[in-house]
Every structure is written in structure tokens, then in C-alpha cells.
Design a protein around this motif. Structure first.
Motif, PDB file in Angstrom:
ATOM      1  N   ALA A  33       0.857  -1.182   0.000  1.00 54.47           N
ATOM      2  CA  ALA A  33       0.000   0.000   0.000  1.00 54.47           C
ATOM      3  C   ALA A  33       0.891   1.229   0.000  1.00 54.47           C
ATOM      4  CB  ALA A  33      -0.916   0.011   1.219  1.00 54.47           C
ATOM      5  N   GLU A  34       0.443   2.261  -0.714  1.00 58.17           N
ATOM      6  CA  GLU A  34       1.159   3.531  -0.726  1.00 58.17           C
ATOM      7  C   GLU A  34       0.231   4.611  -1.266  1.00 58.17           C
ATOM      8  OE1 GLU A  34       4.615   3.561  -3.253  1.00 58.17           O
ATOM      9  OE2 GLU A  34       3.535   2.792  -5.004  1.00 58.17           O
ATOM     10  N   VAL A  35       0.626   5.855  -1.035  1.00 60.02           N
ATOM     11  CA  VAL A  35      -0.105   7.014  -1.531  1.00 60.02           C
ATOM     12  C   VAL A  35       0.826   7.796  -2.441  1.00 60.02           C
ATOM     13  CG1 VAL A  35      -1.270   9.170  -0.908  1.00 60.02           C
ATOM     14  CG2 VAL A  35      -1.531   7.143   0.546  1.00 60.02           C
ATOM     15  N   SER A  36       0.338   8.126  -3.648  1.00 63.67           N
ATOM     16  CA  SER A  36       1.103   8.920  -4.606  1.00 63.67           C
ATOM     17  C   SER A  36       0.322  10.184  -4.935  1.00 63.67           C
ATOM     18  CB  SER A  36       1.369   8.123  -5.887  1.00 63.67           C
ATOM     19  OG  SER A  36       2.022   6.891  -5.599  1.00 63.67           O
ATOM     20  N   LYS A  37       1.029  11.228  -5.357  1.00 63.09           N
ATOM     21  CA  LYS A  37       0.385  12.526  -5.596  1.00 63.09           C
ATOM     22  C   LYS A  37       1.074  13.258  -6.732  1.00 63.09           C
ATOM     23  CE  LYS A  37       1.426  16.092  -2.995  1.00 63.09           C
ATOM     24  NZ  LYS A  37       1.551  17.041  -1.856  1.00 63.09           N
ATOM     25  N   ILE A  38       0.253  13.903  -7.585  1.00 61.99           N
ATOM     26  CA  ILE A  38       0.775  14.804  -8.607  1.00 61.99           C
ATOM     27  C   ILE A  38      -0.080  16.069  -8.641  1.00 61.99           C
ATOM     28  CG2 ILE A  38       1.664  12.940 -10.073  1.00 61.99           C
ATOM     29  CD1 ILE A  38      -0.731  13.469 -11.960  1.00 61.99           C
ATOM     30  N   SER A  39       0.458  17.097  -9.265  1.00 57.99           N
ATOM     31  CA  SER A  39      -0.325  18.299  -9.579  1.00 57.99           C
ATOM     32  C   SER A  39      -0.661  18.239 -11.060  1.00 57.99           C
ATOM     33  CB  SER A  39       0.478  19.560  -9.266  1.00 57.99           C
ATOM     34  OG  SER A  39       0.728  19.654  -7.875  1.00 57.99           O
ATOM     35  N   LEU A  40      -1.922  18.464 -11.380  1.00 56.88           N
ATOM     36  CA  LEU A  40      -2.393  18.344 -12.757  1.00 56.88           C
ATOM     37  C   LEU A  40      -3.019  19.659 -13.198  1.00 56.88           C
ATOM     38  CD1 LEU A  40      -2.418  15.975 -14.790  1.00 56.88           C
ATOM     39  CD2 LEU A  40      -4.767  15.517 -14.089  1.00 56.88           C
ATOM     40  N   ALA A  41      -2.593  20.137 -14.338  1.00 60.73           N
ATOM     41  CA  ALA A  41      -3.098  21.413 -14.850  1.00 60.73           C
ATOM     42  C   ALA A  41      -4.620  21.374 -14.963  1.00 60.73           C
ATOM     43  CB  ALA A  41      -2.482  21.709 -16.214  1.00 60.73           C
ATOM     44  N   GLY A  42      -5.255  22.434 -14.471  1.00 61.11           N
ATOM     45  CA  GLY A  42      -6.697  22.562 -14.635  1.00 61.11           C
ATOM     46  C   GLY A  42      -7.524  22.068 -13.476  1.00 61.11           C
ATOM     47  N   LEU A  43      -6.950  21.225 -12.606  1.00 62.41           N
ATOM     48  CA  LEU A  43      -7.761  20.671 -11.518  1.00 62.41           C
ATOM     49  C   LEU A  43      -7.907  21.637 -10.352  1.00 62.41           C
ATOM     50  CD1 LEU A  43      -7.066  16.842 -11.044  1.00 62.41           C
ATOM     51  CD2 LEU A  43      -9.000  17.990 -12.111  1.00 62.41           C
ATOM     52  N   GLY A  44      -6.835  22.341 -10.020  1.00 64.73           N
ATOM     53  CA  GLY A  44      -6.910  23.263  -8.902  1.00 64.73           C
ATOM     54  C   GLY A  44      -6.730  22.602  -7.551  1.00 64.73           C
ATOM     55  N   TYR A  45      -6.431  21.320  -7.524  1.00 64.27           N
ATOM     56  CA  TYR A  45      -6.140  20.582  -6.299  1.00 64.27           C
ATOM     57  C   TYR A  45      -5.212  19.430  -6.668  1.00 64.27           C
ATOM     58  CZ  TYR A  45      -9.907  17.699  -8.219  1.00 64.27           C
ATOM     59  OH  TYR A  45     -10.695  16.948  -9.058  1.00 64.27           O
ATOM     60  N   ASP A  46      -4.511  18.889  -5.676  1.00 65.68           N
ATOM     61  CA  ASP A  46      -3.601  17.771  -5.930  1.00 65.68           C
ATOM     62  C   ASP A  46      -4.391  16.502  -6.233  1.00 65.68           C
ATOM     63  OD1 ASP A  46      -1.225  19.213  -5.559  1.00 65.68           O
ATOM     64  OD2 ASP A  46      -1.292  18.916  -3.383  1.00 65.68           O
ATOM     65  N   LEU A  47      -3.847  15.692  -7.133  1.00 71.15           N
ATOM     66  CA  LEU A  47      -4.473  14.430  -7.520  1.00 71.15           C
ATOM     67  C   LEU A  47      -3.720  13.291  -6.847  1.00 71.15           C
ATOM     68  CD1 LEU A  47      -6.620  13.004  -9.335  1.00 71.15           C
ATOM     69  CD2 LEU A  47      -4.831  12.862 -11.094  1.00 71.15           C
ATOM     70  N   TYR A  48      -4.438  12.518  -6.037  1.00 71.90           N
ATOM     71  CA  TYR A  48      -3.846  11.406  -5.296  1.00 71.90           C
ATOM     72  C   TYR A  48      -4.244  10.071  -5.915  1.00 71.90           C
ATOM     73  CZ  TYR A  48      -2.607  14.506  -1.388  1.00 71.90           C
ATOM     74  OH  TYR A  48      -2.064  15.494  -0.601  1.00 71.90           O
ATOM     75  N   ASP A  49      -3.329   9.110  -5.836  1.00 73.97           N
ATOM     76  CA  ASP A  49      -3.618   7.718  -6.171  1.00 73.97           C
ATOM     77  C   ASP A  49      -3.377   6.907  -4.896  1.00 73.97           C
ATOM     78  OD1 ASP A  49      -3.933   5.195  -7.239  1.00 73.97           O
ATOM     79  OD2 ASP A  49      -2.258   5.318  -8.648  1.00 73.97           O
ATOM     80  N   ILE A  50      -4.441   6.315  -4.362  1.00 74.53           N
ATOM     81  CA  ILE A  50      -4.365   5.521  -3.144  1.00 74.53           C
ATOM     82  C   ILE A  50      -4.297   4.050  -3.544  1.00 74.53           C
ATOM     83  CG2 ILE A  50      -5.365   5.094  -0.884  1.00 74.53           C
ATOM     84  CD1 ILE A  50      -4.827   8.090  -1.525  1.00 74.53           C
ATOM     85  N   THR A  51      -3.180   3.417  -3.278  1.00 75.79           N
ATOM     86  CA  THR A  51      -2.987   2.010  -3.625  1.00 75.79           C
ATOM     87  C   THR A  51      -3.136   1.162  -2.375  1.00 75.79           C
ATOM     88  OG1 THR A  51      -1.469   2.573  -5.425  1.00 75.79           O
ATOM     89  CG2 THR A  51      -1.406   0.317  -4.606  1.00 75.79           C
TER      90      THR A  51
END
Length: 340
Positions: free
Chosen positions: A261-279
Motif C-alpha cells: 500500500a502507498e499514496v502517490s500525488k501529482i499536480s495536474l493542470a486545470g484541476l486546482g487541487y492535488d491528484l492522489y492515487d491511493i494504492t
């Protein structure tokens, strides 16, 4: 105490008999805000399954299977069915079926073949068995659709959650390998054009306040050699571009497969908030501890048996969700606050 709890759950399961599981939303339940969603992956039907009592005790309103829901690995449908039946017969999991909306999608081992894609010859028959396992009604449109992708909406306007589950198997091109190692294939695809168009329709002008997008394989982590969206970089970028274009509110990614298990994060243009992937992986077995780079990782890797719990904090402004990677005996290994 835990043995007593399990015994009481088994007793309840016996008393409950064959009551219809709560897998279909009623008009009233669809208007109740959903605050607690649990998910997990990688459940070997032959192994001990110690987490179900912990999951039941959390009282999630929705449980999401994220793949490798059994270890089938066969082109013989009777073999797959027997393994699904064994998983479904677990008496404590039966309690979850009685109390919780159960939805899900497959990954490779329950699909029928390790690392498999559209080349698997029994994908149509296998899809029907997965839908049987999830108690999807015989008259559901999902029974007629090619591919196991689905969308589920919960809660009233202003507190609405949309769960979008992507099928990363049925239409996926074969993996490209060099010296038996997965290698990025810019020309390959994961979702197939029909599913891409469906996904765009699900995201465009959606009135949901939270969008939970799930797939068996990881979206963000891109430095390991296991299966991932990064095996198909053009498809991965298309997915990111679609999110930037449609700008869904409160988007969060969930994935399994990795036996960690892990948590990953990126910033994506247009979203206005961080995008997380929860594994979250796995429910019955995990990898031995090892070091692996992931430039997007937030926090640590978890190697204990685990499931994930998402709590949506509807009263917070801006809206937030608290994500926990939980384990046996009420353990919490990782906590991440996600702000939208």
C-alpha cells in the motif's frame, strides 16, 4: 475478543440465511450522503482472510473490490466459478454483503490470466462470472456490455459521490517486453475507444462533488517494472488530459495489484487541487519489505495486510477526505488528508 467478534458474526451470518445482499441502491438510500467507503484488492480464496471483521466493524457504506478478487488464472470457467464461490462463502465477508453496497472491477488474476489483456480468449464468459460474484442483476445493462467498467452514484445533490471503475483488461493491448521486462509502449492502449468515450461522458458536466476513479493497476507510480498505466504512456497522458479538460470536482484515484500500500500525488493542470492515487493491496498476502523508488510517493510503503478507508468530511470547507491504510486488529499504518 477478536475470536468472540468473529463467532458472533458467523452466528449472524447463519441467522441471516439467504437474505438478498444490499448491492442495488434503493431510491431512499441513494439520497443519503455517503461518508465512508472502503476498498481493497488481492484476496486469495485459499488463504486466511483476517481483515473482514475489521472492515465490517468500520461500517462502510460502500465496499469496492479493486481486482485480484480471487486468484483464478484459468481459461476453465468452472474453475473460476469454484474459486469465486469459495471467496463468496466466507462467513465474515457474507456479513459485509448484508450491510454494505458491494461494487468492483477485476484485475488480471480474477480476469483469468496473469498480466493479461484483450488476448485472453474467455474474457466474455469471465466477465459474467465476475458480475455473478458482485450480485449484479441478470437484467443489468452491465450484462450486455463488453468490458467490466461501471459507474455508481451515491447521495443527494451537493453531497454526491460518483465511483467510476475502469476496466484495464478487456481492451488492453498486450504488454511490450524487452528481455522479459515490461517496457513502455507509446502505441498501446488500455481502455479501448468505447470505454474512453464512456469515461469522458461520465466526467463531462458531472454534478458529483467527489469522483473516485478506480482501476486495478496504479495510475501514478511510474518507476517500477510491474504493471502500471505507465506501460502505456500515451494512454496515461490521455487520461490526465481528460481530467484537465473535464475538471471533475473532488477527483481521487484508487488502485491495487502491487501487494503493497502507498499514496502517490501529482499536480495536474486545470484541476486546482492535488491528484492522489491511493494504492491498497493486499487483503490476504503482501510483498516482503523492500525499497522501491516512487518520486510521487507521499509517506511510506506499507507491507502489512491492508485495506483502505475513505472518510468524506462533508462539513469541511474546502471539502476534504481522510484516507487511511488500515490493517488487522484496528491498526492504521498510514493516514492522508486529501483536500479538494
Amino acid at each position: 475478543m477478536k475470536n468472540l467478534f468473529i463467532f458472533s458474526l458467523i452466528s449472524c451470518a447463519i441467522l441471516a440465511g439467504c437474505r438478498t445482499p444490499k448491492t442495488e441502491k434503493t431510491a431512499s438510500s441513494s439520497q443519503k450522503p455517503v461518508t465512508t467507503i472502503a476498498f481493497g484488492s488481492c484476496s486469495d480464496q485459499k488463504r486466511p482472510q483476517p481483515l473482514w471483521d475489521d472492515i465490517v466493524a468500520q461500517k462502510p457504506q460502500v465496499w469496492i473490490w479493486l481486482g485480484d478478487n480471487i486468484y483464478g488464472d484459468s481459461e476453465v470457467m468452472d474453475t473460476l466459478k469454484a474459486k469465486y464461490d469459495r471467496q463468496k462463502a466466507n462467513p465474515v465477508y457474507a456479513q459485509l454483503r448484508q450491510s454494505t453496497q458491494i461494487i468492483g472491477v477485476w484485475d488480471d488474476h480474477d480476469y483469468g490470466v496473469n498480466d493479461g489483456g484483450k488476448e485472453y480468449p474467455r474474457r466474455k464468459e469471465s466477465q459474467q462470472l465476475m458480475l455473478d460474484f458482485l450480485d449484479v442483476p441478470n437484467n443489468s445493462p452491465l450484462r450486455q456490455q463488453e468490458g467490466a467498467y461501471s459507474s455508481h452514484v451515491y447521495g443527494p445533490k451537493g453531497q454526491r459521490v460518483k465511483v467510476i471503475l475502469l476496466d484495464g483488461r478487456y481492451f488492453r493491448d498486450p504488454l511490450k517486453k524487452v528481455n522479459k521486462t515490461n517496457t513502455p509502449d507509446p502505441s498501446g492502449d488500455i481502455l479501448g475507444e468505447t470505454q474512453w468515450q464512456w469515461l469522458e461522458n461520465q466526467l463531462t458536466n458531472s454534478d458529483a462533488d467527489v469522483h473516485i476513479i478506480g482501476c486495478g493497476i496504479q495510475f501514478l507510480a511510474n518507476e517500477h517494472t510491474s504493471e502500471k498505466w505507465g506501460n502505456f504512456p500515451t494512454a496515461r497522458q490521455r487520461f490526465f488530459d481528460l481530467l484537465s479538460k473535464t475538471k471533475p470536482k473532488g477527483a481521487m484515484l484508487i488502485s491495487g495489484d502491487r501487494h503493497i500500500a502507498e499514496v502517490s500525488k501529482i499536480s495536474l493542470a486545470g484541476l486546482g487541487y492535488d491528484l492522489y492515487d491511493i494504492t491498497s493491496s493486499g487483503l490476504t498476502h503482501t510483498s516482503k519489505p523492500y525499497e522501491q523508488p516512487n518520486s510521487y510517493r507521499v509517506g511510506k510503503m506499507v507491507f502489512d495486510l491492508n485495506y483502505s478507508l475513505i472518510t468524506i468530511n462533508w462539513d469541511k470547507k474546502p471539502l476534504t477526505a481522510t484516507v487511511r491504510i488500515n490493517g488487522d486488529n484496528w491498526a492504521t499504518y498510514l493516514t492522508q488528508e486529501v483536500a479538494f
